[in-house]
Design a protein around this motif. Structure first.
Motif: not given
Length: 149
Positions: A71, A89-90, A93, A96-97, A104
């Motif tokens: 991260r 943050r987006q 997300k 890691e989605g 992605q």
């Protein structure tokens, strides 16, 4: 016969992937993490406050797993290209989605392309500011020289 690849695919940190281990594995102290990324302890605490990092707590001490290291790589590259905390943050997300990797990457590309457009606009503005400032300095030099006569 072994073959040696002739090309290496370089993946930007911002594209992940971020390790998703359920095991703790090796834990790194906050000072190790700060040294690893050449950041201050305050920076790590700030990212934790903002929900970007989630270290393991043991009493008052923080320990970072491999996931936090991944991260942090993403965070720092996103920061270097000028993304905001909301955008970072987006990105996290997305990376890691559970969506398909191709989705992605398309979404990450769109975020980075938008940032590129913004930076190019800012570059034009800065060049205009430089030109005007140079002209003002030259005009002031002329005025100073005229006053000295």
């Amino acid at each position: 016969m072994n073959t040696i690849p002739t090309t290496i695919a370089a993946v930007p940190d911002i594209a992940g992937p971020i390790p998703q281990s359920t095991e703790e594995g090796k834990l790194h102290s906050i000072s190790e993490m700060a040294e690893m990324f050449d950041v201050t302890l305050r920076t790590l605490r700030f990212y934790e406050e903002k929900g970007l990092l989630n270290p393991v707590r043991r009493g008052s001490r923080r320990f970072y797993r491999e996931q936090e290291i991944g991260r942090m790589r993403v965070i720092l590259q996103a920061k270097r290209i000028g993304l905001t905390l909301v955008e970072i943050r987006q990105v996290l997300k997305l990376v890691e989605g559970k969506s398909a990797r191709s989705e992605q990457l398309k979404n990450l590309r769109a975020i980075c392309a938008s940032q590129l457009d913004l930076l190019e606009e800012q570059t034009i503005t800065v060049r205009q500011q430089l030109a005007e400032t140079k002209q003002i300095v030259a005009d002031l030099d002329a005025l100073v020289s005229a006053e000295a006569l």
